[in-house]
Design a protein around this motif. Structure first.
Motif, PDB file in Angstrom:
ATOM      1  N   ALA A 301       0.822  -1.215   0.000  1.00 60.88           N
ATOM      2  CA  ALA A 301       0.000   0.000   0.000  1.00 60.88           C
ATOM      3  C   ALA A 301       0.854   1.262   0.000  1.00 60.88           C
ATOM      4  O   ALA A 301       0.336   2.349  -0.270  1.00 60.88           O
ATOM      5  N   TYR A 302       2.154   1.150   0.303  1.00 58.54           N
ATOM      6  CA  TYR A 302       3.053   2.302   0.211  1.00 58.54           C
ATOM      7  C   TYR A 302       3.276   2.615  -1.267  1.00 58.54           C
ATOM      8  O   TYR A 302       3.723   1.744  -2.020  1.00 58.54           O
ATOM      9  N   PRO A 303       2.999   3.817  -1.727  1.00 57.98           N
ATOM     10  CA  PRO A 303       3.158   4.129  -3.151  1.00 57.98           C
ATOM     11  C   PRO A 303       4.555   3.826  -3.694  1.00 57.98           C
ATOM     12  O   PRO A 303       4.683   3.322  -4.815  1.00 57.98           O
ATOM     13  N   ALA A 304       5.611   4.135  -2.927  1.00 60.43           N
ATOM     14  CA  ALA A 304       6.975   3.886  -3.407  1.00 60.43           C
ATOM     15  C   ALA A 304       7.228   2.397  -3.592  1.00 60.43           C
ATOM     16  O   ALA A 304       7.872   1.971  -4.562  1.00 60.43           O
ATOM     17  N   VAL A 305       6.724   1.587  -2.662  1.00 63.32           N
ATOM     18  CA  VAL A 305       6.900   0.138  -2.757  1.00 63.32           C
ATOM     19  C   VAL A 305       6.087  -0.415  -3.924  1.00 63.32           C
ATOM     20  O   VAL A 305       6.565  -1.260  -4.687  1.00 63.32           O
ATOM     21  N   LEU A 306       4.859   0.073  -4.080  1.00 61.57           N
ATOM     22  CA  LEU A 306       4.012  -0.371  -5.185  1.00 61.57           C
ATOM     23  C   LEU A 306       4.652  -0.047  -6.527  1.00 61.57           C
ATOM     24  O   LEU A 306       4.728  -0.898  -7.422  1.00 61.57           O
ATOM     25  N   PHE A 307       5.158   1.172  -6.671  1.00 59.71           N
ATOM     26  CA  PHE A 307       5.795   1.574  -7.928  1.00 59.71           C
ATOM     27  C   PHE A 307       7.016   0.695  -8.224  1.00 59.71           C
ATOM     28  O   PHE A 307       7.167   0.170  -9.329  1.00 59.71           O
ATOM     29  N   SER A 308       7.885   0.534  -7.239  1.00 62.79           N
ATOM     30  CA  SER A 308       9.105  -0.251  -7.444  1.00 62.79           C
ATOM     31  C   SER A 308       8.787  -1.709  -7.713  1.00 62.79           C
ATOM     32  O   SER A 308       9.474  -2.365  -8.501  1.00 62.79           O
ATOM     33  N   THR A 309       7.751  -2.218  -7.063  1.00 59.34           N
ATOM     34  CA  THR A 309       7.342  -3.604  -7.280  1.00 59.34           C
ATOM     35  C   THR A 309       6.914  -3.827  -8.721  1.00 59.34           C
ATOM     36  O   THR A 309       7.345  -4.787  -9.377  1.00 59.34           O
ATOM     37  N   ARG A 374      21.042  21.498  -7.110  1.00 59.02           N
ATOM     38  CA  ARG A 374      20.120  22.418  -7.777  1.00 59.02           C
ATOM     39  C   ARG A 374      18.880  22.700  -6.925  1.00 59.02           C
ATOM     40  O   ARG A 374      18.166  23.669  -7.160  1.00 59.02           O
ATOM     41  N   ASN A 375      18.646  21.816  -5.953  1.00 53.91           N
ATOM     42  CA  ASN A 375      17.474  21.939  -5.089  1.00 53.91           C
ATOM     43  C   ASN A 375      17.862  22.479  -3.709  1.00 53.91           C
ATOM     44  O   ASN A 375      17.298  22.069  -2.697  1.00 53.91           O
ATOM     45  N   LYS A 376      18.872  23.374  -3.686  1.00 51.29           N
ATOM     46  CA  LYS A 376      19.340  24.016  -2.452  1.00 51.29           C
ATOM     47  C   LYS A 376      19.857  23.012  -1.423  1.00 51.29           C
ATOM     48  O   LYS A 376      19.681  23.169  -0.221  1.00 51.29           O
ATOM     49  N   GLY A 377      20.501  21.959  -1.929  1.00 52.68           N
ATOM     50  CA  GLY A 377      21.124  20.983  -1.048  1.00 52.68           C
ATOM     51  C   GLY A 377      20.203  19.894  -0.552  1.00 52.68           C
ATOM     52  O   GLY A 377      20.639  18.999   0.165  1.00 52.68           O
ATOM     53  N   VAL A 378      18.925  19.937  -0.925  1.00 50.04           N
ATOM     54  CA  VAL A 378      17.948  18.966  -0.421  1.00 50.04           C
ATOM     55  C   VAL A 378      17.755  17.837  -1.446  1.00 50.04           C
ATOM     56  O   VAL A 378      17.469  18.087  -2.615  1.00 50.04           O
ATOM     57  N   PHE A 379      17.948  16.609  -0.962  1.00 47.09           N
ATOM     58  CA  PHE A 379      17.788  15.424  -1.819  1.00 47.09           C
ATOM     59  C   PHE A 379      16.388  14.846  -1.650  1.00 47.09           C
ATOM     60  O   PHE A 379      15.894  14.697  -0.542  1.00 47.09           O
ATOM     61  N   GLU A 380      15.760  14.531  -2.778  1.00 47.85           N
ATOM     62  CA  GLU A 380      14.473  13.843  -2.783  1.00 47.85           C
ATOM     63  C   GLU A 380      14.656  12.496  -3.491  1.00 47.85           C
ATOM     64  O   GLU A 380      15.282  12.426  -4.550  1.00 47.85           O
ATOM     65  N   PRO A 381      14.147  11.403  -2.912  1.00 49.82           N
ATOM     66  CA  PRO A 381      14.276  10.091  -3.562  1.00 49.82           C
ATOM     67  C   PRO A 381      13.740  10.067  -4.987  1.00 49.82           C
ATOM     68  O   PRO A 381      14.206   9.285  -5.819  1.00 49.82           O
ATOM     69  N   GLU A 382      12.763  10.931  -5.270  1.00 48.87           N
ATOM     70  CA  GLU A 382      12.174  10.967  -6.617  1.00 48.87           C
ATOM     71  C   GLU A 382      13.185  11.329  -7.697  1.00 48.87           C
ATOM     72  O   GLU A 382      12.963  11.024  -8.888  1.00 48.87           O
ATOM     73  N   PHE A 383      14.299  11.946  -7.313  1.00 53.14           N
ATOM     74  CA  PHE A 383      15.330  12.284  -8.295  1.00 53.14           C
ATOM     75  C   PHE A 383      15.870  11.027  -8.981  1.00 53.14           C
ATOM     76  O   PHE A 383      16.322  11.072 -10.128  1.00 53.14           O
ATOM     77  N   ARG A 384      15.818   9.890  -8.279  1.00 53.15           N
ATOM     78  CA  ARG A 384      16.309   8.633  -8.869  1.00 53.15           C
ATOM     79  C   ARG A 384      15.467   8.217 -10.080  1.00 53.15           C
ATOM     80  O   ARG A 384      15.960   7.515 -10.971  1.00 53.15           O
ATOM     81  N   LEU A 385      14.221   8.631 -10.105  1.00 57.44           N
ATOM     82  CA  LEU A 385      13.295   8.157 -11.132  1.00 57.44           C
ATOM     83  C   LEU A 385      13.584   8.723 -12.517  1.00 57.44           C
ATOM     84  O   LEU A 385      13.007   8.262 -13.505  1.00 57.44           O
ATOM     85  N   THR A 386      14.464   9.699 -12.601  1.00 56.87           N
ATOM     86  CA  THR A 386      14.839  10.219 -13.924  1.00 56.87           C
ATOM     87  C   THR A 386      15.508   9.151 -14.776  1.00 56.87           C
ATOM     88  O   THR A 386      15.542   9.267 -16.003  1.00 56.87           O
ATOM     89  N   LEU A 387      16.018   8.087 -14.132  1.00 60.83           N
ATOM     90  CA  LEU A 387      16.648   7.001 -14.883  1.00 60.83           C
ATOM     91  C   LEU A 387      15.632   6.186 -15.684  1.00 60.83           C
ATOM     92  O   LEU A 387      16.021   5.376 -16.545  1.00 60.83           O
ATOM     93  N   MET A 388      14.352   6.395 -15.425  1.00 54.35           N
ATOM     94  CA  MET A 388      13.339   5.677 -16.189  1.00 54.35           C
ATOM     95  C   MET A 388      13.242   6.183 -17.626  1.00 54.35           C
ATOM     96  O   MET A 388      12.708   5.487 -18.504  1.00 54.35           O
ATOM     97  N   LEU A 493       3.621   5.249 -14.962  1.00 54.65           N
ATOM     98  CA  LEU A 493       3.445   5.469 -13.524  1.00 54.65           C
ATOM     99  C   LEU A 493       4.560   6.323 -12.935  1.00 54.65           C
ATOM    100  O   LEU A 493       4.413   6.860 -11.832  1.00 54.65           O
ATOM    101  N   THR A 494       5.664   6.446 -13.666  1.00 54.34           N
ATOM    102  CA  THR A 494       6.789   7.248 -13.187  1.00 54.34           C
ATOM    103  C   THR A 494       6.386   8.710 -13.004  1.00 54.34           C
ATOM    104  O   THR A 494       6.869   9.372 -12.075  1.00 54.34           O
ATOM    105  N   VAL A 495       5.521   9.211 -13.873  1.00 54.93           N
ATOM    106  CA  VAL A 495       5.134  10.629 -13.810  1.00 54.93           C
ATOM    107  C   VAL A 495       4.441  10.969 -12.492  1.00 54.93           C
ATOM    108  O   VAL A 495       4.885  11.863 -11.762  1.00 54.93           O
ATOM    109  N   PRO A 496       3.358  10.274 -12.117  1.00 56.17           N
ATOM    110  CA  PRO A 496       2.758  10.591 -10.809  1.00 56.17           C
ATOM    111  C   PRO A 496       3.670  10.244  -9.636  1.00 56.17           C
ATOM    112  O   PRO A 496       3.635  10.923  -8.603  1.00 56.17           O
ATOM    113  N   ALA A 497       4.485   9.199  -9.795  1.00 58.71           N
ATOM    114  CA  ALA A 497       5.402   8.839  -8.710  1.00 58.71           C
ATOM    115  C   ALA A 497       6.411   9.956  -8.462  1.00 58.71           C
ATOM    116  O   ALA A 497       6.752  10.262  -7.309  1.00 58.71           O
TER     117      ALA A 497
END
Length: 519
Positions: A301-309, A374-388, A493-497
């Motif tokens: 039910a976690y969106p990140a887990v569902l997407f990766s699954t 570029r995001n003022k030093g703040v990392f978001e896990p969603e940045f990884r999804l650009t590899l899609m 699904l990468t776009v909404p994720a």
């Protein structure tokens, strides 16, 4: 909104959001934290010498290489008999679909099912006993496979082999989370992914020659010989990486962000090498085993887990599906290749994989650091999804090109070229999905990968059971057009994720469901 990732108005920093550097934002206070150059270490390591985050780089890399190699060899056990499917079917007078289902699909299914129990046990008793015992059983089952004389015996052996494969396919990514910081994980996950892809592809190449020159049983005998040094390396070098930071004389367990202050107060003696070799250490956690067994189910039910699954499961299934279908295509006219020649068709795919895996790992970490700056030093896990982006591009070309070329009976070199293009897409999708879920839910990484691997196992079982029959009915062109459409839907699904991922993480963290599940 940071680079397209929508902010969560009710939680500024949901789990996964972290500071890797604040050079561009003086308002972000990172004083008093541990760094690697200008990168703020996430998670912050404790002061304990037994904390895997504090181990030397050489020690970490040795463990990583052994685990990755072991995973690759273990993964190869599934598809390595693929070049010999027609021969096995003929020898035991069964259909090719039955051989693919019981000898390949069943192994994958039981691997996925067993991960519920091995991941739960690893959280409580540590990963080391599961790694070592798993390797011992795999050695024994390969010896069994070498001496097998009937199809039922072969099928039962593969079930046990699938059960024993579970720790080496599920717990490695959790070990990466134990030993490495956020900005280092992409490269290591890609090393593991490279070994998995090599196992799938190189295993078939080598096994094809063995099956043609000796017998399919000999593939298990040679695998048994390979597991002997793996077992020695596993026992003497792969020590326990599970670390909860329990202070001496206390049962209190600390979260990663609490470890540093806790250990600086209480102190801890460094374990001797002999102590580190202990196979069993008793309970490392007071958590319930059966609650941990069940935990992967609601994690979906976690969106990140569902997407990766969905992403990892489908991309791995496509890789194995093309492998299984290519045997039928290349064994029949106009190609009429033998097992050894079919195995050799995987070599170009392996080369592409060896290029794509480290490239995707480097890209994952580079993108994480670049976008964080570029995001003022703040990392978001969603940045990884650009590899899609490269993943969907190369997969689409590979699927359509292979299916249409196979339908027309084009040159075998043309088919292999399209297979290689698809193979190049897999490490990008795998690295994006796996690092994303590790970054979002590091504490639940073990159970999250159970969910991911079980779904992968079910999809693999279905694909290997029905793929050949479906292709015989409608032809390769329609099969791969359908796969292309399904894959495009999955990748969409990468776009909404990406856009809503931070909001989803905040929602999970605030919800009573998420708090209860993570407690």
């Amino acid at each position: 909104m940071g680079l397209g990732v929508l902010e969560d108005r009710r939680m500024a920093a949901p789990p996964g959001t972290s500071t890797l550097g604040a050079a561009e934002d003086p308002a972000v206070d990172t004083s008093g934290v541990k760094r690697d150059g200008d990168i703020v270490l996430q998670p912050q390591p404790s002061d304990s010498p037994n904390d895997p985050l504090n181990w030397s780089a050489a020690r970490k890399e040795v463990i990583m290489v052994i685990l990755a190699l072991s995973s690759g060899v273990t993964t190869s056990l599934g598809p390595m008999v693929t070049p010999g499917l027609p021969l096995i079917a003929q020898k035991y007078n069964v259909s090719i679909d039955m051989v693919a289902s019981l000898v390949i699909g069943f192994l994958a299914f039981w691997t996925g099912f067993t991960t519920f129990f091995t991941a739960a046990g690893a959280n409580i008793w540590g990963k080391r006993p599961f790694f070592v015992i798993s390797t011992m059983i795999l050695l024994a089952t390969n010896c069994w496979g070498y001496f097998t004389t009937s199809f039922p015996s072969l099928a039962v052996m593969r079930v046990i082999q699938g059960i024993a494969s579970a720790p080496l396919e599920t717990l490695v990514t959790s070990a990466v989370s134990d030993m490495y910081f956020v900005h280092q994980r992409g490269t290591r996950v890609s090393i593991w992914g490279c070994m998995l892809a090599s196992g799938v592809l190189l295993g078939q190449t080598i096994a094809g020659a063995i099956i043609e020159k000796i017998s399919f049983e000999a593939t298990f005998g040679i695998s048994a010989l390979i597991f002997i040094p793996i077992l020695l390396g596993m026992y003497f070098f792969v020590v326990e990486t599970t670390y909860y930071g329990t202070c001496p004389g206390s049962q209190k367990e600390f979260e990663p962000e609490e470890k540093s202050s806790a250990w600086s107060e209480y102190g801890e003696e460094k374990e001797t090498y002999r102590q580190q070799l202990a196979l069993f250490r008793g309970r490392l956690s007071s958590e319930s085993f059966w609650q941990n067994v069940w935990k992967p189910v609601p994690l979906i039910a976690y969106p990140a887990v569902l997407f990766s699954t969905v992403v990892y499961g489908t991309y791995f299934t496509w890789l194995l599906t093309i492998s299984v279908l290519s045997v039928s295509i290349f064994s029949a006219p106009p190609y009429s290749l033998g097992p050894a020649q079919v195995g050799l068709t995987n070599l170009p795919l392996l080369v592409v994989g060896l290029i794509g895996s480290p490239l995707s790992g480097w890209a994952a970490d580079f993108v994480a650091k670049f976008m964080a700056r570029r995001n003022k030093g703040v990392f978001e896990p969603e940045f990884r999804l650009t590899l899609m982006l490269p993943a969907v591009f190369f997969a689409t070309i590979g699927f359509l090109g292979f299916g249409i070329s196979a339908q027309r009976g084009d040159s075998i070199y043309q088919l292999i070229a399209f297979m290689s293009i698809h193979s190049f897409s897999v490490p990008f999708a795998s690295t994006a999905s796996l690092t994303y879920v590790i970054d979002c839910h590091p504490k639940d990484a073990n159970q999250a990968f159970v969910t991911i691997n079980f779904t992968k196992a079910v999809l693999t079982f279905i694909a290997t059971t029905y793929a050949n029959g479906v292709m015989a009915s409608i032809g390769p062109s329609k099969v791969f057009v359908a796969i292309t459409m399904i894959n495009l839907g999955v990748c969409a699904l990468t776009v909404p994720a990406y856009v809503f991922g931070k909001k989803f993480r905040g929602l999970v963290a605030r919800s009573s469901f998420g708090q209860k599940l993570s407690s």
